[in-house]
Design a protein around this motif. Structure first.
Motif, mmCIF file in Angstrom:
data_model
loop_
_atom_site.group_PDB
_atom_site.id
_atom_site.type_symbol
_atom_site.label_atom_id
_atom_site.label_comp_id
_atom_site.label_asym_id
_atom_site.label_seq_id
_atom_site.Cartn_x
_atom_site.Cartn_y
_atom_site.Cartn_z
ATOM 1 N N GLY A 34 0.792 -1.224 0.000
ATOM 2 C CA GLY A 34 0.000 0.000 0.000
ATOM 3 C C GLY A 34 0.824 1.273 0.000
ATOM 4 O O GLY A 34 0.279 2.362 -0.177
ATOM 5 N N THR A 35 2.139 1.159 0.196
ATOM 6 C CA THR A 35 2.990 2.345 0.164
ATOM 7 C C THR A 35 2.931 2.968 -1.223
ATOM 8 O O THR A 35 3.115 2.285 -2.225
ATOM 9 C CB THR A 35 4.457 1.986 0.496
ATOM 10 N N ARG A 36 2.663 4.254 -1.257
ATOM 11 C CA ARG A 36 2.612 4.951 -2.545
ATOM 12 C C ARG A 36 4.027 5.320 -2.968
ATOM 13 O O ARG A 36 4.782 5.906 -2.188
ATOM 14 C CB ARG A 36 1.755 6.204 -2.436
ATOM 15 N N THR A 39 5.966 9.403 -8.421
ATOM 16 C CA THR A 39 5.714 9.296 -9.857
ATOM 17 C C THR A 39 7.038 9.020 -10.559
ATOM 18 O O THR A 39 8.124 9.278 -10.009
ATOM 19 C CB THR A 39 5.117 10.596 -10.423
ATOM 20 N N TYR A 58 9.863 0.461 -13.078
ATOM 21 C CA TYR A 58 8.474 0.322 -12.644
ATOM 22 C C TYR A 58 7.745 -0.739 -13.469
ATOM 23 O O TYR A 58 6.990 -1.545 -12.924
ATOM 24 C CB TYR A 58 7.745 1.666 -12.743
ATOM 25 N N THR A 69 -0.015 -0.249 -10.553
ATOM 26 C CA THR A 69 -0.321 1.117 -10.948
ATOM 27 C C THR A 69 -1.829 1.241 -11.092
ATOM 28 O O THR A 69 -2.460 0.421 -11.748
ATOM 29 C CB THR A 69 0.386 1.481 -12.270
ATOM 30 N N GLU A 70 -2.372 2.246 -10.444
ATOM 31 C CA GLU A 70 -3.818 2.451 -10.435
ATOM 32 C C GLU A 70 -4.175 3.761 -11.125
ATOM 33 O O GLU A 70 -4.818 4.640 -10.543
ATOM 34 C CB GLU A 70 -4.332 2.423 -8.994
ATOM 35 N N ARG A 73 -4.462 7.480 -9.642
ATOM 36 C CA ARG A 73 -4.258 7.349 -8.187
ATOM 37 C C ARG A 73 -2.787 7.197 -7.858
ATOM 38 O O ARG A 73 -2.335 7.586 -6.803
ATOM 39 C CB ARG A 73 -5.021 6.139 -7.633
ATOM 40 N N GLY A 74 -2.030 6.542 -8.739
ATOM 41 C CA GLY A 74 -0.599 6.404 -8.511
ATOM 42 C C GLY A 74 -0.130 4.961 -8.549
ATOM 43 O O GLY A 74 -0.865 4.053 -8.943
ATOM 44 N N THR A 75 1.085 4.783 -8.110
ATOM 45 C CA THR A 75 1.742 3.476 -8.096
ATOM 46 C C THR A 75 1.996 3.091 -6.646
ATOM 47 O O THR A 75 2.503 3.891 -5.863
ATOM 48 C CB THR A 75 3.060 3.527 -8.885
ATOM 49 N N PHE A 76 1.658 1.846 -6.313
ATOM 50 C CA PHE A 76 1.713 1.375 -4.928
ATOM 51 C C PHE A 76 2.425 0.034 -4.831
ATOM 52 O O PHE A 76 2.410 -0.751 -5.783
ATOM 53 C CB PHE A 76 0.288 1.209 -4.370
#
Length: 120
Positions: A34-36, A39, A58, A69-70, A73-76
């Motif tokens: 869950g850590t973001r 970018t 990545y 990658t969502e 929302r970002g990459t987690f």
């Protein structure tokens, strides 16, 4: 999230150094599920790398199931990344047991592992 500097003098490509660092930290729990992650552009700027270098790291991490990658929302860090640590430890223990049973030395066992490791 702080990423450790890469070694510019290393024979290992920068994308691979980054991929290895993030995968290892995720497996060890240093980067919990869950850590973001930053970018691609932000991390490239932070590490003074080309955007494509970070993007490749990545992509490979995502293909390996370490990150997800969502969209916007970002990459987690993926939830499955933390479970890999114990799975890898179990596999390593099994390999060591088999290698010892076969009478291999550590250098022989390591050589076999390196010989069969697929290139990326």
């Amino acid at each position: 999230m702080q990423v450790h500097p890469l070694d510019p003098g290393s024979p290992v490509a920068p994308y691979e150094q980054l991929r290895t660092q993030l995968a290892s930290r995720a497996a060890a729990g240093d980067l919990p599920a869950g850590t973001r992650l930053p970018t691609v552009r932000a991390l490239a700027a932070e590490l003074s790398l080309a955007v494509n270098t970070v993007a490749r790291a990545y992509r490979e991490l995502e293909a390996d199931g370490v990150i997800t990658t969502e969209g916007r929302r970002g990459t987690f860090v993926a939830a499955t990344a933390a479970g890999r640590s114990s799975e890898a430890a179990d596999a390593a223990a099994a390999y060591v047991a088999t290698a010892r049973r076969l009478g291999l030395t550590l250098p022989e066992a390591t050589h076999l592992l390196e010989h069969h490791w697929p290139p990326k």
